[in-house]
Write a protein that holds these residues in place. Structure first.
Motif, PDB file in Angstrom:
ATOM      1  N   LEU A  56      36.379  53.688  44.964  1.00  0.00           N
ATOM      2  CA  LEU A  56      37.762  53.563  44.509  1.00  0.00           C
ATOM      3  C   LEU A  56      38.401  52.379  45.223  1.00  0.00           C
ATOM      4  CD1 LEU A  56      40.159  54.786  42.881  1.00  0.00           C
ATOM      5  CD2 LEU A  56      40.739  56.049  44.947  1.00  0.00           C
ATOM      6  N   GLY A  57      39.111  51.568  44.473  1.00  0.00           N
ATOM      7  CA  GLY A  57      39.788  50.435  45.077  1.00  0.00           C
ATOM      8  C   GLY A  57      41.041  50.094  44.307  1.00  0.00           C
ATOM      9  N   PHE A  58      41.940  49.451  45.000  1.00  0.00           N
ATOM     10  CA  PHE A  58      43.154  49.017  44.308  1.00  0.00           C
ATOM     11  C   PHE A  58      43.680  47.744  44.950  1.00  0.00           C
ATOM     12  CE2 PHE A  58      43.991  52.405  47.268  1.00  0.00           C
ATOM     13  CZ  PHE A  58      45.033  51.937  48.048  1.00  0.00           C
ATOM     14  N   GLY A  59      44.436  47.011  44.190  1.00  0.00           N
ATOM     15  CA  GLY A  59      44.983  45.755  44.678  1.00  0.00           C
ATOM     16  C   GLY A  59      45.949  45.205  43.646  1.00  0.00           C
ATOM     17  N   ASP A  60      46.291  43.951  43.796  1.00  0.00           N
ATOM     18  CA  ASP A  60      47.197  43.353  42.813  1.00  0.00           C
ATOM     19  C   ASP A  60      46.379  42.871  41.615  1.00  0.00           C
ATOM     20  OD1 ASP A  60      45.863  41.227  43.769  1.00  0.00           O
ATOM     21  OD2 ASP A  60      47.534  40.359  44.859  1.00  0.00           O
ATOM     22  N   MET A  61      47.063  42.254  40.677  1.00  0.00           N
ATOM     23  CA  MET A  61      46.358  41.816  39.468  1.00  0.00           C
ATOM     24  C   MET A  61      45.590  40.517  39.693  1.00  0.00           C
ATOM     25  SD  MET A  61      46.719  44.078  37.218  1.00  0.00           S
ATOM     26  CE  MET A  61      46.347  43.305  35.660  1.00  0.00           C
ATOM     27  N   PHE A  62      45.620  40.030  40.921  1.00  0.00           N
ATOM     28  CA  PHE A  62      44.867  38.817  41.222  1.00  0.00           C
ATOM     29  C   PHE A  62      43.367  39.041  40.999  1.00  0.00           C
ATOM     30  CE2 PHE A  62      42.687  36.092  44.343  1.00  0.00           C
ATOM     31  CZ  PHE A  62      43.145  34.856  43.908  1.00  0.00           C
ATOM     32  N   ILE A  63      42.947  40.252  41.273  1.00  0.00           N
ATOM     33  CA  ILE A  63      41.541  40.610  41.054  1.00  0.00           C
ATOM     34  C   ILE A  63      41.467  41.501  39.822  1.00  0.00           C
ATOM     35  CG2 ILE A  63      39.499  41.694  42.054  1.00  0.00           C
ATOM     36  CD1 ILE A  63      40.874  41.284  44.785  1.00  0.00           C
ATOM     37  N   SER A  64      40.717  41.066  38.851  1.00  0.00           N
ATOM     38  CA  SER A  64      40.582  41.866  37.636  1.00  0.00           C
ATOM     39  C   SER A  64      39.554  42.965  37.863  1.00  0.00           C
ATOM     40  CB  SER A  64      40.139  40.974  36.467  1.00  0.00           C
ATOM     41  OG  SER A  64      38.848  40.461  36.725  1.00  0.00           O
ATOM     42  N   ALA A  65      39.583  43.922  36.958  1.00  0.00           N
ATOM     43  CA  ALA A  65      38.626  45.032  37.068  1.00  0.00           C
ATOM     44  C   ALA A  65      37.191  44.537  36.925  1.00  0.00           C
ATOM     45  CB  ALA A  65      38.938  46.079  36.008  1.00  0.00           C
ATOM     46  N   GLU A  66      37.001  43.502  36.109  1.00  0.00           N
ATOM     47  CA  GLU A  66      35.647  42.967  35.917  1.00  0.00           C
ATOM     48  C   GLU A  66      35.125  42.343  37.206  1.00  0.00           C
ATOM     49  OE1 GLU A  66      38.161  42.394  33.841  1.00  0.00           O
ATOM     50  OE2 GLU A  66      37.502  43.669  32.186  1.00  0.00           O
ATOM     51  N   ASN A  67      36.006  41.588  37.867  1.00  0.00           N
ATOM     52  CA  ASN A  67      35.583  40.981  39.131  1.00  0.00           C
ATOM     53  C   ASN A  67      35.308  42.038  40.198  1.00  0.00           C
ATOM     54  OD1 ASN A  67      35.523  38.307  38.419  1.00  0.00           O
ATOM     55  ND2 ASN A  67      37.694  37.971  38.876  1.00  0.00           N
ATOM     56  N   ALA A  68      36.154  43.059  40.201  1.00  0.00           N
ATOM     57  CA  ALA A  68      35.926  44.130  41.180  1.00  0.00           C
ATOM     58  C   ALA A  68      34.595  44.816  40.919  1.00  0.00           C
ATOM     59  CB  ALA A  68      37.071  45.139  41.124  1.00  0.00           C
ATOM     60  N   LYS A  69      34.311  45.039  39.631  1.00  0.00           N
ATOM     61  CA  LYS A  69      33.035  45.688  39.268  1.00  0.00           C
ATOM     62  C   LYS A  69      31.847  44.790  39.608  1.00  0.00           C
ATOM     63  CE  LYS A  69      33.529  49.676  36.867  1.00  0.00           C
ATOM     64  NZ  LYS A  69      32.651  50.859  36.985  1.00  0.00           N
ATOM     65  N   ARG A  70      32.087  43.520  39.578  1.00  0.00           N
ATOM     66  CA  ARG A  70      30.994  42.587  39.843  1.00  0.00           C
ATOM     67  C   ARG A  70      30.490  42.742  41.283  1.00  0.00           C
ATOM     68  NH1 ARG A  70      31.905  36.089  39.919  1.00  0.00           N
ATOM     69  NH2 ARG A  70      29.844  35.492  40.653  1.00  0.00           N
ATOM     70  N   TRP A  71      31.417  43.003  42.186  1.00  0.00           N
ATOM     71  CA  TRP A  71      31.025  43.105  43.595  1.00  0.00           C
ATOM     72  C   TRP A  71      30.878  44.538  44.065  1.00  0.00           C
ATOM     73  CZ3 TRP A  71      29.002  39.081  45.654  1.00  0.00           C
ATOM     74  CH2 TRP A  71      29.327  37.840  45.128  1.00  0.00           C
TER      75      TRP A  71
END
Lengths: 94, 418
Positions: A12-27
């Motif tokens: 589970l993670g959260f942040g601002d919209m600077f990081i998209s869900a796709e980028n988060a999933k990538r890492w």
């Protein structure tokens, strides 16, 4: 640098919209990515996500209900609307 | 079937022999089915029991066939659902068929398992009364000596559940090398009804109510008993209490019995000492010591005062990180360089951050600070944050980036995630 921790550990993670869900999933392949409440609907942040989505005029009308829904502790509190019906005409297209 | 021993022998002798007489074939096939099916059941339910060597050789004889058939009928009976009540004669017959004098078992636990299963099916309990002796749970009489000497008159409130029942199975080992257990005595007569209410009380008196709890308590009390740590009785009582049924009185004697049971489980090798969650190598990294934060300012001032960077921070950053790492064994860092070998991103982690990430790393928070004026070397600050149980945000790693094109992708790629 951290033993016994891998990219698959984060669920589970959260942040601002600077990081998209796709980028988060990538890492973090197992992550469920959310926008944090400060960037989503905080009154202190004037350009939060909902303002960008609805525009400042409509956001001014629904802001109280949306914040109450986000911070609600029960489902009933989340679904109750306190918006004044007299302001609903403002939501209609001009 | 038992009246025609020749037919009973036939399946073993000629299991698939062709015959010219079709009628004989059908009759022999029926006999084979009748015998072979219980035999398979017996093989599965009584697999631990090993018969005498001469039993296998004599299985073609009439008597042996009848005896084996009897056992298999008994096993078939046990395969059925247990009834609420059995008569004494039924249990005596079943006992004599199930356990015969001379039967051998490979291990003591196999025999106990057979006995306990049998007793559980026929609504009574078996108590291990010492080496080689298993008796009915109602076998004893706790007031016998006092009654005999007329020192005690049995009152209603003192009445015991035991009835001096004579049901028993005795066995002994032939030799220590073979470790074969042979049944020597079988008495199948009960002098009390074997129904469910009696069995419930008997199980409670026999300590069956806590036997299941002992298995669970072995892992809980094991570390204390292994270290020989003295524990207050009240503390042990509160520890044990959730694992035993409410009807069990946790007196000092019962607690001692439970502890003895746990010790026996440990001696029999059913207790495995817990392995450390964090190994020694990990333990060195898992710390809350943060030497870097206290010394960083001094190190940085020292570097800035003694060096001229000419706008290139690469040398400062590299020296700073190396000196911090030299002074703090828990400090670690990664550096990313651009195509000109200039440092464009640096990520570091102190011991406390590493501990926070190891402990709470399943939920993360990512954010950046775009304000470049917040630090003296004009770099953007980025952090990778975890949240503890008190909803306190702890940095899992911290980073400086030099240019706005630097994204989290690059940050994470040089960080601890690879």
């Amino acid at each position: 640098m951290t033993p016994r921790f891998s990219r698959y550990s984060v669920v589970l993670g959260f942040g601002d919209m600077f990081i998209s869900a796709e980028n988060a999933k990538r890492w973090f392949p197992n992550i469920t990515w959310l926008v944090d409440t400060y960037h989503f609907c905080s009154s202190k942040k004037k350009d939060n996500v909902l303002v960008k989505s609805f525009g400042p005029r409509i956001w001014q009308i629904i802001a109280t209900d949306m914040r109450a829904a986000v911070y609600a502790k029960t489902e009933e509190e989340c679904l109750v609307s306190n918006t004044n019906d007299t302001n609903l005409h403002l939501l209609l297209p001009l | 079937m038992s009246n025609s021993p020749s037919n009973a022998n036939a399946p073993d002798l000629l299991p698939s022999s062709p015959s010219s007489d079709g009628l004989v074939d059908v009759e022999m096939e029926e006999q084979q089915n009748i015998i072979s099916q219980p035999s398979m059941a017996a093989a599965t339910t009584n697999s631990a029991a090993t018969k005498n060597d001469d039993v296998g050789a004599a299985s073609f004889e009439e008597g042996a066939v009848e005896a084996r058939t009897g056992v298999e009928v008994n096993d078939a009976t046990m395969a059925q659902a247990p009834r609420s009540q059995y008569s004494t004669s039924e249990i005596e017959r079943a006992t004599n068929l199930k356990f015969k004098r001379g039967d051998q078992y490979e291990s003591e636990s196999d025999l106990y398992e057979e006995l306990f299963t049998f007793a559980n099916h026929y609504n009574f309990t078996v108590a291990n009364r010492g080496k080689g002796e298993c008796r009915c749970g109602k076998a004893g009489n706790s007031w016998s000596k006092k009654k005999k000497n007329r020192d005690h008159v049995l009152q209603i409130k003192d009445s015991s559940q035991v009835t001096e029942c004579q049901w028993q199975v005795r066995f002994h080992t032939e030799s220590q090398k073979d470790n074969i257990f042979r049944i020597t005595t079988v008495v199948g007569t009960h002098n009390h009804p074997c129904d469910i209410p009696t069995a419930v009380v008997s199980r409670k008196k026999a300590g069956k109510a806590v036997s299941a709890a002992i298995t669970q308590l072995t892992n809980i009390l094991g570390p204390f008993l292994a270290k020989n740590t003295k524990m207050p009785c009240n503390l042990i009582r509160r520890t044990i209490e959730p694992y035993v049924s409410p009807g069990v009185t946790l007196s000092d004697v019962n607690i001692r019995s439970i502890l003895t049971g746990v010790k026996r489980q440990m001696d029999s090798g059913k207790y495995k000492p817990p392995e450390p969650v964090i190994g020694i190598d990990d333990l060195r990294a898992f710390t809350s010591v943060d030497i870097t934060s206290t010394s960083c300012r001094q190190v940085l001032d020292d570097l800035l005062s003694n060096a001229s960077t000419n706008g290139d921070n690469s040398w400062i950053v590299t020296r700073l990180m190396n000196r911090l790492k030299a002074s703090d064994p828990y400090f670690d860092f990664r550096i990313h360089t651009d195509e000109n070998d200039h440092v464009d991103c640096v990520t570091w982690q102190v011991g406390a951050s590493r501990a926070a990430l190891m402990k709470y790393g399943d939920k993360v928070f990512l954010d950046t600070r775009n304000n470049e004026n917040m630090n003296c070397i004009n770099m953007q600050y980025m952090s990778f944050v975890v949240i503890d149980w008190n909803k306190r945000m702890l940095p899992a790693s911290e980073s400086f980036v030099f240019s706005e094109r630097m994204s989290f992708t690059m940050l994470l790629s040089i960080s601890h995630l690879r």
